[in-house]
Design a protein around this motif. Structure first.
Motif, PDB file in Angstrom:
ATOM      1  N   PRO A  19       0.902  -1.241  -0.201  1.00  0.00           N
ATOM      2  CA  PRO A  19       0.015   0.016   0.004  1.00  0.00           C
ATOM      3  C   PRO A  19       0.678   1.304   0.063  1.00  0.00           C
ATOM      4  O   PRO A  19       0.611   2.243  -0.562  1.00  0.00           O
ATOM      5  CB  PRO A  19      -0.806  -0.152   1.355  1.00  0.00           C
ATOM      6  N   ALA A  23       1.209   3.994  -3.181  1.00  0.00           N
ATOM      7  CA  ALA A  23       0.792   5.329  -2.955  1.00  0.00           C
ATOM      8  C   ALA A  23       1.913   6.324  -3.439  1.00  0.00           C
ATOM      9  O   ALA A  23       1.839   7.314  -4.172  1.00  0.00           O
ATOM     10  CB  ALA A  23       0.730   5.792  -1.278  1.00  0.00           C
ATOM     11  N   ALA A 240       0.818   1.256  -9.811  1.00  0.00           N
ATOM     12  CA  ALA A 240      -0.033   1.465  -8.667  1.00  0.00           C
ATOM     13  C   ALA A 240      -1.402   0.807  -8.510  1.00  0.00           C
ATOM     14  O   ALA A 240      -1.646   0.153  -7.410  1.00  0.00           O
ATOM     15  CB  ALA A 240      -0.212   2.895  -8.409  1.00  0.00           C
ATOM     16  N   ALA A 248      -8.327   3.225  -3.381  1.00  0.00           N
ATOM     17  CA  ALA A 248      -7.417   3.673  -2.441  1.00  0.00           C
ATOM     18  C   ALA A 248      -6.400   4.597  -3.475  1.00  0.00           C
ATOM     19  O   ALA A 248      -5.657   5.335  -2.691  1.00  0.00           O
ATOM     20  CB  ALA A 248      -6.595   2.537  -1.928  1.00  0.00           C
ATOM     21  N   ILE A 249      -6.137   4.333  -4.684  1.00  0.00           N
ATOM     22  CA  ILE A 249      -5.456   5.082  -5.783  1.00  0.00           C
ATOM     23  C   ILE A 249      -5.947   6.416  -6.001  1.00  0.00           C
ATOM     24  O   ILE A 249      -5.304   7.413  -6.063  1.00  0.00           O
ATOM     25  CB  ILE A 249      -4.964   4.203  -6.776  1.00  0.00           C
ATOM     26  N   TYR A 252      -5.287   9.969  -5.008  1.00  0.00           N
ATOM     27  CA  TYR A 252      -4.189  10.513  -5.032  1.00  0.00           C
ATOM     28  C   TYR A 252      -3.917  11.405  -6.411  1.00  0.00           C
ATOM     29  O   TYR A 252      -3.030  12.395  -6.303  1.00  0.00           O
ATOM     30  CB  TYR A 252      -3.023   9.641  -5.166  1.00  0.00           C
TER      31      TYR A 252
END
Length: 329
Positions: A19, A23, A240, A248-249, A252
């Motif tokens: 993870p 990130a 990623a 979760a990506i 960003y």
């Protein structure tokens, strides 16, 4: 490959957990994409956006040749070539609109308005894919477009060609994402990426010829940088997503706004006003909420599907549910 995969394969453990590495890769991708935008902005002073789009695709193809050599062309067999061609055509037009817009407006404002793509995607998902979009996501979409109005300030400075182009680019980008979603139901991700690389370069050349300008000697490093930064950003972003969940990506991606704002201030001397910051915050908040809702709905559907499957298995005669097997031993 996860940490457990490394242990089972006998390879040394990675320095950072997946993870964290995902990130960092996502942030690296956003930095490369910001540098790509800066290169486009730099070139826009002497070249038309259509020509810049061609060079970006050409050198993107050059830097992708090792990747293509490794994966081969065997995955290109398809019965949906027309869909691929349509998708690539829209991608090229979106790129040309976005690149041309940078000649007319600050790089930070263009990036902020480009974040309307998830808002357009919500509307298109409801109209084209017939997805059930409920009140919360519609409210977030409307909130996001109110942020667009704050950034644009249509009553004071007016909406210029740059703003129209970048919003058009965002709409086309959202349309492409819907097409990719339909393609992914029957096509591999490798085929989708490969067709994009192969088709975009000749498609971008046709309109570029009508606005052709050879880069000056001083411009060539930036021309090459178009392909380099675009390819590195793509590779980091793809990696990623392979290491962590999309939900979760995706947040960003909004770090691009920080990178391009800094680049705009120190490279091009651009100073965003308070309306830019307020409108950008509203757009980003709406986009993050939509991403969170989509992630929640995906988890809910997955849980419901698993429960239905378990129920069906337990109802079949002669089959003992998994949790019962463990207890009866």
């Amino acid at each position: 490959m996860t940490s457990s995969d490394h242990k089972s394969s006998g390879l040394p453990n990675p320095v950072l957990p997946d993870p964290v590495m995902a990130a960092l890769l996502a942030l690296g991708a956003c930095l490369f994409f910001a540098l790509l935008s800066a290169s486009v902005k730099q070139l826009s002073g002497e070249m038309h956006g259509f020509a810049i789009a061609f060079w970006r695709n050409l050198f993107g193809f050059v830097f992708m040749i090792p990747w293509l050599w490794r994966h081969g062309l065997g995955s290109l067999r398809t019965g949906r070539f027309g869909t691929y061609l349509f998708r690539s055509s829209l991608s090229v037009v979106s790129m040309m609109c976005g690149f041309t817009a940078l000649a007319y407006m600050p790089i930070a404002n263009a990036t902020s308005l480009s974040f309307t793509a998830p808002l357009f995607a919500t509307i298109l998902a409801a109209l084209i894919l017939k997805e059930n979009v409920r009140l919360r996501r519609w409210s977030a979409t409307l909130l996001g477009f109110s942020g667009v109005l704050i950034v644009l300030q249509p009553g004071s400075t007016g909406i210029g060609l740059g703003e129209i182009l970048v919003i058009s680019s965002a709409f086309l980008s959202a349309t492409v994402s819907v097409i990719v979603k339909t393609l992914s139901r029957s096509e591999s991700s490798q085929a989708i990426v490969t067709y994009m690389v192969l088709l975009s370069t000749p498609l971008a050349l046709i309109p570029a010829l009508f606005h052709w300008t050879w880069p000056s000697l001083a411009a060539w490093p930036y021309v090459i940088a178009l392909g380099l930064f675009g390819t590195l950003g793509h590779l980091c972003w793809t990696r990623a997503f392979a290491m962590a969940d999309a939900s979760a990506i995706m947040p960003y991606d909004y770090s691009r706004l920080i990178f391009v704002t800094g680049i705009g201030m120190f490279w091009f001397g651009e100073q965003p006003n308070h309306w830019f910051w307020l409108g950008s915050a509203v757009i980003v908040a709406a986009g993050l909420y939509i991403a969170q809702r989509e992630a929640f709905l995906r988890r809910h559907k997955a849980t419901a599907a698993a429960a239905t499957q378990a129920s069906a298995e337990s109802a079949q005669p002669g089959i003992m549910p998994v949790e019962r097997i463990g207890k009866d031993k």
